[in-house]
Design an enzyme around this catalytic site. Structure first.
Site, PDB file in Angstrom:
ATOM      1  N   ASP A   9       0.838  -1.413   0.087  1.00  0.00           N
ATOM      2  CA  ASP A   9      -0.095  -0.125   0.023  1.00  0.00           C
ATOM      3  C   ASP A   9       0.907   1.184   0.095  1.00  0.00           C
ATOM      4  O   ASP A   9       1.767   1.447   0.831  1.00  0.00           O
ATOM      5  CB  ASP A   9      -0.870  -0.228   1.398  1.00  0.00           C
ATOM      6  CG  ASP A   9      -1.667   0.996   1.533  1.00  0.00           C
ATOM      7  OD1 ASP A   9      -1.455   2.280   0.730  1.00  0.00           O
ATOM      8  OD2 ASP A   9      -2.581   1.351   2.273  1.00  0.00           O
ATOM      9  N   ILE A  10       0.895   2.054  -1.036  1.00  0.00           N
ATOM     10  CA  ILE A  10       1.894   3.039  -1.220  1.00  0.00           C
ATOM     11  C   ILE A  10       1.871   4.121  -0.134  1.00  0.00           C
ATOM     12  O   ILE A  10       2.924   4.723   0.346  1.00  0.00           O
ATOM     13  CB  ILE A  10       1.697   4.016  -2.520  1.00  0.00           C
ATOM     14  CG1 ILE A  10       2.856   4.539  -3.046  1.00  0.00           C
ATOM     15  CG2 ILE A  10       0.505   4.891  -2.480  1.00  0.00           C
ATOM     16  CD1 ILE A  10       2.882   5.005  -4.519  1.00  0.00           C
ATOM     17  N   ASN A  23      -6.466  13.310 -10.303  1.00  0.00           N
ATOM     18  CA  ASN A  23      -7.430  13.739 -11.593  1.00  0.00           C
ATOM     19  C   ASN A  23      -6.921  15.190 -11.655  1.00  0.00           C
ATOM     20  O   ASN A  23      -6.390  15.885 -10.814  1.00  0.00           O
ATOM     21  CB  ASN A  23      -8.723  13.440 -11.483  1.00  0.00           C
ATOM     22  CG  ASN A  23      -9.341  14.203 -10.160  1.00  0.00           C
ATOM     23  OD1 ASN A  23      -9.146  15.359  -9.664  1.00  0.00           O
ATOM     24  ND2 ASN A  23     -10.030  13.472  -9.329  1.00  0.00           N
ATOM     25  N   GLY A  31      -9.702   5.562  -5.391  1.00  0.00           N
ATOM     26  CA  GLY A  31      -8.534   4.747  -5.548  1.00  0.00           C
ATOM     27  C   GLY A  31      -7.286   5.157  -4.853  1.00  0.00           C
ATOM     28  O   GLY A  31      -7.452   5.497  -3.436  1.00  0.00           O
ATOM     29  N   VAL A  32      -6.165   5.108  -5.201  1.00  0.00           N
ATOM     30  CA  VAL A  32      -4.923   5.556  -4.743  1.00  0.00           C
ATOM     31  C   VAL A  32      -4.849   6.855  -4.252  1.00  0.00           C
ATOM     32  O   VAL A  32      -4.447   7.413  -3.057  1.00  0.00           O
ATOM     33  CB  VAL A  32      -3.539   5.262  -5.625  1.00  0.00           C
ATOM     34  CG1 VAL A  32      -3.463   6.189  -6.560  1.00  0.00           C
ATOM     35  CG2 VAL A  32      -2.378   5.151  -4.767  1.00  0.00           C
ATOM     36  N   ASP A  33      -5.710   7.826  -5.004  1.00  0.00           N
ATOM     37  CA  ASP A  33      -5.736   9.410  -4.525  1.00  0.00           C
ATOM     38  C   ASP A  33      -6.342   9.306  -3.052  1.00  0.00           C
ATOM     39  O   ASP A  33      -6.229   9.921  -2.157  1.00  0.00           O
ATOM     40  CB  ASP A  33      -6.436   9.802  -5.664  1.00  0.00           C
ATOM     41  CG  ASP A  33      -6.524  11.515  -5.543  1.00  0.00           C
ATOM     42  OD1 ASP A  33      -5.712  11.982  -4.541  1.00  0.00           O
ATOM     43  OD2 ASP A  33      -7.158  12.236  -6.510  1.00  0.00           O
ATOM     44  N   SER A 116      -2.849   5.416 -13.928  1.00  0.00           N
ATOM     45  CA  SER A 116      -4.027   5.148 -15.215  1.00  0.00           C
ATOM     46  C   SER A 116      -4.633   3.688 -14.986  1.00  0.00           C
ATOM     47  O   SER A 116      -5.364   3.360 -15.820  1.00  0.00           O
ATOM     48  CB  SER A 116      -3.304   5.438 -16.404  1.00  0.00           C
ATOM     49  OG  SER A 116      -3.508   6.984 -16.299  1.00  0.00           O
ATOM     50  N   GLY A 118      -6.148   1.948 -12.815  1.00  0.00           N
ATOM     51  CA  GLY A 118      -7.395   1.940 -12.030  1.00  0.00           C
ATOM     52  C   GLY A 118      -8.609   2.247 -12.901  1.00  0.00           C
ATOM     53  O   GLY A 118      -8.965   1.497 -14.042  1.00  0.00           O
ATOM     54  N   TYR A 120      -9.151   4.883 -14.461  1.00  0.00           N
ATOM     55  CA  TYR A 120      -8.760   5.439 -15.902  1.00  0.00           C
ATOM     56  C   TYR A 120      -8.408   4.098 -16.875  1.00  0.00           C
ATOM     57  O   TYR A 120      -8.321   4.571 -18.121  1.00  0.00           O
ATOM     58  CB  TYR A 120      -7.256   6.165 -15.911  1.00  0.00           C
ATOM     59  CG  TYR A 120      -7.856   7.582 -15.317  1.00  0.00           C
ATOM     60  CD1 TYR A 120      -9.034   8.046 -14.654  1.00  0.00           C
ATOM     61  CD2 TYR A 120      -6.958   8.686 -15.395  1.00  0.00           C
ATOM     62  CE1 TYR A 120      -9.360   9.246 -14.180  1.00  0.00           C
ATOM     63  CE2 TYR A 120      -7.199   9.985 -14.848  1.00  0.00           C
ATOM     64  CZ  TYR A 120      -8.429  10.128 -14.378  1.00  0.00           C
ATOM     65  OH  TYR A 120      -8.723  11.477 -13.949  1.00  0.00           O
TER      66      TYR A 120
END
Ligand code: ADP
Length: 300
Positions: A9-10, A23, A31-33, A116, A118, A120
């Site tokens: 997990d980043i 975005n 997501g990761v954001d 991109s 996920g 995207y």
């Protein structure tokens, strides 16, 4: 140098900078954001509001707040529209802009998600190829360590046919292995650094080319070459064998100098053998396979 794949997990990674697949609004998303904003705390969104968004393919930097990472680099990857709308170039640009920003902020260690890939919709295998090619190209002229973070199932990142071929090879009885060729070049009096020097000269490549092909950091490479590193790791020595495009026997000889051997009962060794037997010496393709099979990756 170097670049490694990790499954993690980043938001938990302790590096100078993590990259966010954001975005264009930079005002948070899923997501990761979403995970990064939750872990960093509300101050991150406050700083993002001051940035005025970010165009696709570009990047902006903020502090990391409650994250272990000092900085967050926010970049925007392209939405996948079938591959004919400049997606590849935009994705490469997102990686390049992030790396340039990290370098400008003197970051030595950076972790990327698979941008991109996920929501995207960029196909994972292709997204990984763009990521690896772009990062490797940048690292060939910048001294930095990069982690490419794979979230979830690792096997998705590798082509199905290759995965099947490697599985068949690993399950085989060795009949499909590299042919045994008696060693002719053995020089028992040579140290690993002397042998390396000789092999680099014989290959007709520069030290820098060898180092880049081996995914090895400049400092470690000079230590091995000068003899200051008495016992380099097996992944580092194997990486050098790959960089020098050695045969299976010659690779065994180089590894022996560092106190290691190659064996057909080790998964790591067999995966390396799979690639050598096909004369595929692309270190990052080998590392993808090693990663998928849960083995240590080549380099250091
Ligand atoms: P995009 O909109 O650029 O596709 P996503 O966040 O939807 O961004 O997905 C990008 C990649 O990040 C995907 O491969 C997804 O699996 C991965 N991802 C999601 N959460 C995390 C996380 N916490 N750490 C690392 N990677 C993550």
């Amino acid at each position: 140098m170097p670049l490694f794949l990790v499954q993690n997990d980043i938001t938990t990674i302790d590096v100078d900078a993590i990259v966010n697949a954001a975005n264009e609004s930079l005002l948070g998303g899923g997501g990761v954001d979403g995970a990064i904003h939750r872990a960093a705390g509300p101050e991150l969104l406050r700083e993002c509001r001051t940035l005025g968004g970010c165009k696709t393919g570009q990047a902006k930097i903020t502090k990391g707040y409650r994250l272990p990472a000092r900085y967050v680099i926010h970049t925007v990857g392209p939405v996948w529209r079938g591959g004919r709308s400049g997606e590849r170039e935009l994705l490469a640009s997102a990686y390049r802009s992030s790396l340039e920003l990290a370098f400008a902020y003197r970051c030595k260690t950076v972790a990327f998600p698979l941008i991109s890939s996920g929501v995207y919709g960029y196909p994972k295998e292709q997204a990984l190829k763009v990521a690896v090619d772009t990062i490797a190209d940048f690292l060939s002229s910048h001294d930095m360590s990069v982690l490419l973070v794979i979230f979830g199932q690792a096997s998705h990142i590798i082509e199905k046919e290759r995965l099947a071929d490697i599985t068949v090879f690993l399950d085989g009885d060795g009949a499909n292995a590299c042919p045994h060729i008696p060693m002719q070049t053995g020089r028992t009096d040579e140290s690993i650094s002397q042998m390396l020097r000789r092999k680099i000269d014989e290959a007709g490549i520069s030290d820098a080319q060898c180092r880049k092909r081996a995914n090895i950091a400049p400092s470690l490479f000079s230590e091995i070459l000068s003899g200051a590193c008495a016992r380099p790791s097996k992944p580092a020595v194997t990486a050098l064998a790959i960089a020098l495009e050695l045969s299976w026997e010659q690779a065994g000889e180089l590894l022996k100098k560092a106190g290691f051997s190659l064996s057909r009962s080790s998964r790591f060794d067999r995966i390396v053998e799979f690639f050598i037997s096909r004369r595929n010496y692309h270190i990052f393709e080998i590392n993808e396979a090693l990663f998928v099979f849960g083995q240590e990756q080549l380099g250091g």
